[in-house]
Design a protein around this motif. Structure first.
Motif, PDB file in Angstrom:
ATOM      1  N   HIS A  72       1.132   6.210 -10.220  1.00  0.00           N
ATOM      2  CA  HIS A  72       0.397   5.348  -9.642  1.00  0.00           C
ATOM      3  C   HIS A  72      -0.891   5.449 -10.544  1.00  0.00           C
ATOM      4  CE1 HIS A  72       3.110   4.943  -6.012  1.00  0.00           C
ATOM      5  NE2 HIS A  72       3.158   6.018  -6.434  1.00  0.00           N
ATOM      6  N   PRO A 109      -0.206   4.825   1.184  1.00  0.00           N
ATOM      7  CA  PRO A 109      -0.989   5.400   1.961  1.00  0.00           C
ATOM      8  C   PRO A 109      -1.563   6.951   1.549  1.00  0.00           C
ATOM      9  CG  PRO A 109       0.334   4.325   3.616  1.00  0.00           C
ATOM     10  CD  PRO A 109       0.933   4.181   2.114  1.00  0.00           C
ATOM     11  N   GLN A 123      -3.296   6.578  -1.700  1.00  0.00           N
ATOM     12  CA  GLN A 123      -4.828   6.474  -1.379  1.00  0.00           C
ATOM     13  C   GLN A 123      -5.467   7.791  -0.905  1.00  0.00           C
ATOM     14  OE1 GLN A 123      -4.177   3.278   1.443  1.00  0.00           O
ATOM     15  NE2 GLN A 123      -4.982   1.907   0.082  1.00  0.00           N
ATOM     16  N   TYR A 124      -4.753   8.537  -0.116  1.00  0.00           N
ATOM     17  CA  TYR A 124      -5.373   9.923   0.276  1.00  0.00           C
ATOM     18  C   TYR A 124      -5.554  10.910  -0.763  1.00  0.00           C
ATOM     19  CZ  TYR A 124      -4.899  14.631   2.268  1.00  0.00           C
ATOM     20  OH  TYR A 124      -5.194  15.893   2.462  1.00  0.00           O
ATOM     21  N   GLN A 127      -4.068   4.845 -10.003  1.00  0.00           N
ATOM     22  CA  GLN A 127      -5.253   5.524  -9.489  1.00  0.00           C
ATOM     23  C   GLN A 127      -5.335   6.906  -9.669  1.00  0.00           C
ATOM     24  OE1 GLN A 127      -4.080   3.617  -5.213  1.00  0.00           O
ATOM     25  NE2 GLN A 127      -5.770   4.873  -4.882  1.00  0.00           N
ATOM     26  N   SER A 171      -5.862  10.137  -3.739  1.00  0.00           N
ATOM     27  CA  SER A 171      -7.011   9.562  -4.765  1.00  0.00           C
ATOM     28  C   SER A 171      -8.388  10.200  -4.171  1.00  0.00           C
ATOM     29  CB  SER A 171      -7.061   8.324  -4.800  1.00  0.00           C
ATOM     30  OG  SER A 171      -7.405   7.804  -3.542  1.00  0.00           O
ATOM     31  N   THR A 172      -8.543  10.899  -3.066  1.00  0.00           N
ATOM     32  CA  THR A 172      -9.780  11.158  -2.432  1.00  0.00           C
ATOM     33  C   THR A 172      -9.827  12.720  -2.453  1.00  0.00           C
ATOM     34  OG1 THR A 172      -9.115  11.273  -0.219  1.00  0.00           O
ATOM     35  CG2 THR A 172      -9.946   9.202  -1.006  1.00  0.00           C
ATOM     36  N   ARG A 218       0.794  -1.134  -0.036  1.00  0.00           N
ATOM     37  CA  ARG A 218      -0.058  -0.094  -0.089  1.00  0.00           C
ATOM     38  C   ARG A 218       0.872   1.146   0.063  1.00  0.00           C
ATOM     39  NH1 ARG A 218      -2.963   1.705   3.536  1.00  0.00           N
ATOM     40  NH2 ARG A 218      -1.889   0.798   5.552  1.00  0.00           N
TER      41      ARG A 218
END
Length: 334
Positions: free
Chosen positions: A150, A112, A115-116, A152, A118-119, A110
């Protein structure tokens, strides 16, 4: 004597430092002052110790986690990007180093921070629109390409209006800005092949329209980079469907044939690699075949002399001879 040890002398926790840095960056909205800039420099340096250690000791995983979590919850990454236009070069470099350090944070498989992000599309918007300010391009462009690694994050840009901004940025008069934007556009269109194909398929007509504008750009560098990238896209087996759609168009063929006569030998050469896809296609559309037949005799005179000085380029010469034979054998559709 307890009064001698004031609260201000206590070392701030990772969370406190992140919030303090965020607050100092927010102050820049009201103008620059030396005190605030000194605070930002100091806080960044202290946060980096928590993230990377001090040279003598390794960073604590708990401290790294505390910095990262507070950076996410306090919107620190947004304010780092938003401040780039008003701080000086050294502070830009230092603050973006902090951003990139968090971006590369990995736990198992992962990421992180990815992922953050992406929001948090507004952060990606700021990074993309950094091309509108030549002073911040060097740092922001590099960080944007790290994001695009990445899938995403690349997907967010490809499937939003942000992608179409690049077709303007790559034609900006500032050479470094246009070249940096083209590097990012190339990564978006080639790095994640399945994702790119999905984008091409959903946006075929608009993409070709925008891309053909680049091929006709008055900016030499943009024009050369664009025709070279087009050949790379069309010759990638993953893009067979988009390649077929492109070479079915007589308008595209006319454009590429004109580029074979460009005043730049480099652009002529790159155009050849697109032109050969039209000629080698065994299932030419009738409009494309008609154009090639109409120009058959001219092409059979033109091609033998085309870049005849490339005597040591065996692959090019073999391909040229193959095209000459293909064109000589052209016949009207039955």
């Amino acid at each position: 004597m307890a009064f001698l040890f004031s609260r201000s002398s206590r070392q701030k926790s990772p969370q406190e430092l992140v919030r303090a840095l965020r607050d100092s960056l927010k102050k820049l909205d009201h103008g620059l002052d030396k005190k605030t800039l000194d605070e930002i420099t100091r806080y960044i340096g202290q946060i980096k110790v928590f993230l990377h250690g001090d040279g003598n000791t390794d960073p604590s995983p708990d401290s790294i986690a505390m910095v990262a979590q507070e950076a996410y919850s306090s919107d620190l990454l947004y304010y780092i990007i938003a401040s780039q236009a008003v701080i000086d070069f050294e502070l830009r470099k230092s603050s973006m180093s902090l951003f990139n350090g968090l971006l590369q944070r990995q736990i198992g498989t992962r990421f992180p921070t990815v992922q953050y992000l992406s929001t948090k599309e507004p952060i990606l918007v700021l990074l993309v629109k950094s091309y509108e300010n030549a002073e911040v391009v060097q740092n922001c462009g590099q960080t944007l390409r790290e994001c695009v690694k990445h899938e995403q994050l690349a997907k967010i840009i490809l499937f939003s209006d942000l992608i179409w901004l690049f077709f303007g940025y790559v034609q900006l008069p500032a050479f470094e800005t246009a070249s940096d934007a083209f590097s990012t556009l190339r990564d978006l269109l080639t790095r994640h092949k399945s994702l790119a194909l999905e984008f091409f398929t959903e946006n075929t007509e608009k993409f070709f329209q925008q891309y053909n504008n680049l091929l006709q750009s008055s900016n030499y560098v943009t024009k050369r980079q664009s025709i070279k990238l087009l050949a790379e896209i069309l010759l990638d087996r993953t893009n067979f469907v988009i390649m077929t759609a492109y070479i079915d168009s007589p308008d595209h063929l006319k454009l590429i044939m004109n580029m074979l006569r460009d005043k730049s030998k480099n652009i002529q050469y790159e155009s050849f690699h697109v032109f050969k896809v039209f000629v080698a296609n065994p299932n030419k559309s009738k409009p494309v075949l008609d154009i090639l037949l109409k120009n058959k005799e001219k092409l059979l005179v033109f091609l033998p002399e085309f870049h005849s000085d490339r005597t040591n380029d065996d692959q090019f010469n073999d391909e040229k001879q193959f095209l000459i034979r293909q064109i000589a054998d052209l016949k009207p559709a039955q």
